[in-house]
Scaffold this motif. Structure first.
Motif, mmCIF file in Angstrom:
data_model
loop_
_atom_site.group_PDB
_atom_site.id
_atom_site.type_symbol
_atom_site.label_atom_id
_atom_site.label_comp_id
_atom_site.label_asym_id
_atom_site.label_seq_id
_atom_site.Cartn_x
_atom_site.Cartn_y
_atom_site.Cartn_z
ATOM 1 N N ARG A 108 -13.089 18.241 -2.485
ATOM 2 C CA ARG A 108 -13.149 17.430 -1.266
ATOM 3 C C ARG A 108 -13.133 15.928 -1.553
ATOM 4 O O ARG A 108 -12.573 15.150 -0.786
ATOM 5 N N PHE A 109 -13.734 15.510 -2.694
ATOM 6 C CA PHE A 109 -13.924 14.078 -2.939
ATOM 7 C C PHE A 109 -13.469 13.666 -4.327
ATOM 8 O O PHE A 109 -13.568 14.435 -5.289
ATOM 9 N N ASP A 110 -13.001 12.430 -4.408
ATOM 10 C CA ASP A 110 -12.775 11.766 -5.684
ATOM 11 C C ASP A 110 -13.944 10.826 -5.942
ATOM 12 O O ASP A 110 -14.335 10.044 -5.055
ATOM 13 N N VAL A 111 -14.522 10.911 -7.148
ATOM 14 C CA VAL A 111 -15.565 9.972 -7.557
ATOM 15 C C VAL A 111 -14.881 8.714 -8.071
ATOM 16 O O VAL A 111 -14.154 8.759 -9.068
ATOM 17 N N LEU A 112 -15.117 7.597 -7.400
ATOM 18 C CA LEU A 112 -14.470 6.340 -7.774
ATOM 19 C C LEU A 112 -15.291 5.560 -8.789
ATOM 20 O O LEU A 112 -14.739 5.009 -9.740
ATOM 21 N N ARG A 113 -16.586 5.502 -8.600
ATOM 22 C CA ARG A 113 -17.473 4.856 -9.558
ATOM 23 C C ARG A 113 -18.900 5.266 -9.240
ATOM 24 O O ARG A 113 -19.193 5.771 -8.156
ATOM 25 N N SER A 114 -19.784 5.041 -10.175
ATOM 26 C CA SER A 114 -21.177 5.448 -9.979
ATOM 27 C C SER A 114 -22.069 4.626 -10.895
ATOM 28 O O SER A 114 -21.584 3.919 -11.798
ATOM 29 N N GLY A 115 -23.371 4.716 -10.668
ATOM 30 C CA GLY A 115 -24.301 3.971 -11.499
ATOM 31 C C GLY A 115 -25.737 4.351 -11.209
ATOM 32 O O GLY A 115 -26.025 5.167 -10.325
ATOM 33 N N THR A 116 -26.630 3.734 -11.954
ATOM 34 C CA THR A 116 -28.075 3.968 -11.827
ATOM 35 C C THR A 116 -28.794 2.638 -12.006
ATOM 36 O O THR A 116 -28.382 1.809 -12.828
ATOM 37 N N PHE A 117 -29.847 2.427 -11.236
ATOM 38 C CA PHE A 117 -30.751 1.307 -11.511
ATOM 39 C C PHE A 117 -32.178 1.773 -11.316
ATOM 40 O O PHE A 117 -32.453 2.766 -10.635
ATOM 41 N N TRP A 118 -33.096 1.043 -11.963
ATOM 42 C CA TRP A 118 -34.505 1.404 -11.936
ATOM 43 C C TRP A 118 -35.221 0.615 -10.852
ATOM 44 O O TRP A 118 -34.898 -0.555 -10.594
ATOM 45 N N LEU A 119 -36.185 1.257 -10.225
ATOM 46 C CA LEU A 119 -36.984 0.613 -9.186
ATOM 47 C C LEU A 119 -38.125 -0.130 -9.866
ATOM 48 O O LEU A 119 -39.243 0.371 -10.007
ATOM 49 N N GLU A 124 -32.239 -3.000 -14.647
ATOM 50 C CA GLU A 124 -31.134 -2.598 -15.510
ATOM 51 C C GLU A 124 -31.575 -1.766 -16.706
ATOM 52 O O GLU A 124 -30.738 -1.326 -17.500
ATOM 53 N N GLN A 125 -32.876 -1.552 -16.866
ATOM 54 C CA GLN A 125 -33.352 -0.798 -18.020
ATOM 55 C C GLN A 125 -34.494 0.121 -17.620
ATOM 56 O O GLN A 125 -35.195 -0.145 -16.633
ATOM 57 N N PRO A 126 -34.694 1.229 -18.356
ATOM 58 C CA PRO A 126 -35.792 2.138 -18.024
ATOM 59 C C PRO A 126 -37.128 1.405 -17.999
ATOM 60 O O PRO A 126 -37.516 0.766 -18.985
ATOM 61 N N SER A 127 -37.813 1.479 -16.858
ATOM 62 C CA SER A 127 -39.041 0.690 -16.695
ATOM 63 C C SER A 127 -39.801 1.159 -15.474
ATOM 64 O O SER A 127 -39.221 1.695 -14.527
ATOM 65 N N LYS A 128 -41.105 0.966 -15.504
ATOM 66 C CA LYS A 128 -41.963 1.220 -14.347
ATOM 67 C C LYS A 128 -42.064 -0.059 -13.534
ATOM 68 O O LYS A 128 -42.040 -1.163 -14.081
ATOM 69 N N GLY A 129 -42.225 0.090 -12.233
ATOM 70 C CA GLY A 129 -42.234 -1.073 -11.370
ATOM 71 C C GLY A 129 -43.567 -1.322 -10.688
ATOM 72 O O GLY A 129 -44.242 -0.387 -10.252
ATOM 73 N N TRP A 130 -43.967 -2.584 -10.654
ATOM 74 C CA TRP A 130 -45.089 -3.044 -9.870
ATOM 75 C C TRP A 130 -46.368 -2.263 -10.194
ATOM 76 O O TRP A 130 -46.787 -2.255 -11.343
ATOM 77 N N ASP A 131 -46.962 -1.556 -9.234
ATOM 78 C CA ASP A 131 -48.210 -0.841 -9.520
ATOM 79 C C ASP A 131 -47.984 0.642 -9.807
ATOM 80 O O ASP A 131 -48.934 1.433 -9.788
ATOM 81 N N ALA A 132 -46.745 1.047 -10.089
ATOM 82 C CA ALA A 132 -46.468 2.438 -10.477
ATOM 83 C C ALA A 132 -47.039 2.702 -11.863
ATOM 84 O O ALA A 132 -46.785 1.931 -12.790
ATOM 85 N N ARG A 133 -47.808 3.764 -12.018
ATOM 86 C CA ARG A 133 -48.447 4.057 -13.306
ATOM 87 C C ARG A 133 -47.865 5.293 -13.981
ATOM 88 O O ARG A 133 -47.810 5.379 -15.191
ATOM 89 N N CYS A 134 -47.402 6.213 -13.190
ATOM 90 C CA CYS A 134 -46.991 7.514 -13.715
ATOM 91 C C CYS A 134 -45.611 7.501 -14.341
ATOM 92 O O CYS A 134 -45.418 7.930 -15.475
ATOM 93 N N CYS A 135 -44.642 6.949 -13.583
ATOM 94 C CA CYS A 135 -43.270 7.341 -13.887
ATOM 95 C C CYS A 135 -42.279 6.202 -13.703
ATOM 96 O O CYS A 135 -42.501 5.284 -12.913
#
Length: 284
Positions: A108-119, A124-135
Motif C-alpha cells: 500500500r505504501f512507499d517508505v520515503l524516509r524515516s528517523g528517530t529522536f530522543w525525548l 540526537e543521542q540516546p538519553s533520558k530527559g528532564w526528570d525521567a529516571r527509568c528509561c
C-alpha cells in the motif's frame, strides 16, 4: 449504456462521486504490546504472542505503531507477511531496548524516509530527559506515499511512548514533539500516535491539542469501545480500561471516519495490558 454506468455518470455530474480513481481509506492503529517479562506469568509474551499476531491480521491494519516491544517481540511481529518495519531500539539507537516501531504495509505504501529522536535535552543521542529516571524515551517517524494515489503528497506518522514517572518529562516531551513534527513534516498531513501516559485532560495532552486534533473527538461515527485504553490485563474488572492514555492525534484536513478501542480477547485474557486504538481515515 448500462444502468450502473448511468448511475455513476449522474453521481459524477452531481459531484457526489469522483470521476477518477480515489484511494481507499487507510486503517491505522497504535498498540502498546507490553514488554516480554517472565513475571507476567500467564500473561507473559510467549503465552499471548499468537493472539497479538492474529489480532493484527484480522483487523488488517495498513500502518501501526507499537510501544514497549523488545527486540524478540519486534522479530515476532516481523513474521507478519507484507510489512516493512522502521525504528530502532531506544537504548543504543540500533537494537537494544524497547522500540517505538512503525509497521507499514508494503503493498500500500512507499517508505520515503524515516528517523528517530530522543525525548530529552539531547534528542540526537540516546538519553533520558528532564526528570525521567527509568528509561530513554523516543519518537520514531516515517514519511509515506500511498501507492493508490501516487500523485498525492506524502504524509507522516510519528509514534512515541512518553515517560510514566517524570511530570516535567511528559510536559517537555509534548513541546519537543510538536517542534520536531513541524521541522520534519512541515505542512504535510501528519498522524501522532502512541502511549502518552497522560489522560485527555492532562497538561501534556492539552499542549499537543494546541496544534493537533484528537481522533476520538473528530471521528465521523461515534467512538467504538470503552473510552479507556489501559486494562492492566484485568478483563473482569467492574470498569475495565478506564484510563485513556493511548492516543491518535492528527493535523487538520485529515478525515477520521471511525475510532475504536478494541477489546478483543481470547479465553478470558486480553492480548496486552493496553487496548489497541484503531482509526479509519482519509487524507487530503
Amino acid at each position: 449504456m448500462t444502468r450502473l454506468l448511468r448511475l455513476l455518470l449522474c453521481l459524477c455530474l452531481l459531484g457526489l462521486a469522483p470521476a477518477g480513481h480515489a484511494a481507499e481509506p487507510r486503517r491505522l492503529a497504535t498498540y502498546n504490546l507490553r514488554l516480554n517479562v517472565a513475571s507476567d506469568g500467564a500473561n507473559a509474551w510467549p503465552q499471548r504472542r499468537e493472539q497479538v499476531l492474529a489480532l493484527i491480521r484480522y483487523h488488517a491494519w495498513d500502518v501501526f505503531g507499537t510501544q514497549e516491544g523488545l527486540p524478540d517481540q519486534i522479530r515476532d511481529l516481523e513474521t507478519l507477511d507484507g510489512f516493512e518495519r522502521v525504528g530502532v531500539g531506544r537504548d543504543d539507537g540500533a537494537q537494544r531496548g524497547e522500540h517505538a516501531a512503525i509497521f507499514v504495509r508494503r503493498a500500500r505504501f512507499d517508505v520515503l524516509r524515516s528517523g528517530t529522536f530522543w525525548l530529552s535535552e539531547t534528542p540526537e543521542q540516546p538519553s533520558k530527559g528532564w526528570d525521567a529516571r527509568c528509561c530513554h524515551r523516543i519518537v520514531t517517524w516515517v514519511a509515506l506515499r500511498d501507492r493508490q494515489a501516487p500523485d498525492s503528497a506524502p504524509f507522516y506518522v510519528f509514534n512515541t511512548h512518553f515517560d510514566h514517572e517524570g511530570v516535567v518529562a511528559r510536559r517537555e516531551s509534548a513541546k519537543l514533539l510538536l517542534a520536531r513534527r513541524a521541522a520534519i513534516a512541515g505542512e504535510a498531513p501528519t498522524l501522532v500516535i502512541g502511549d502518552f501516559n497522560a489522560a485527555p485532560d492532562s497538561e501534556p495532552v492539552q499542549i499537543l491539542r494546541h496544534e493537533l486534533l484528537d481522533a476520538r473527538d473528530t471521528s465521523r461515527t461515534p467512538p467504538y469501545g470503552p473510552e479507556g485504553t489501559f486494562n492492566g490485563f484485568h478483563i473482569d474488572a467492574p470498569l475495565p480500561a478506564r484510563e485513556r492514555i493511548d492516543h491518535i492525534f492528527h493535523t487538520r484536513g485529515i478525515e477520521v471516519l471511525t475510532w475504536g478501542a478494541l477489546t478483543d480477547s481470547r479465553q478470558g485474557r486480553y492480548p496486552s495490558d493496553h487496548l489497541p486504538v484503531q482509526v479509519l481515515l482519509r487524507l487530503p
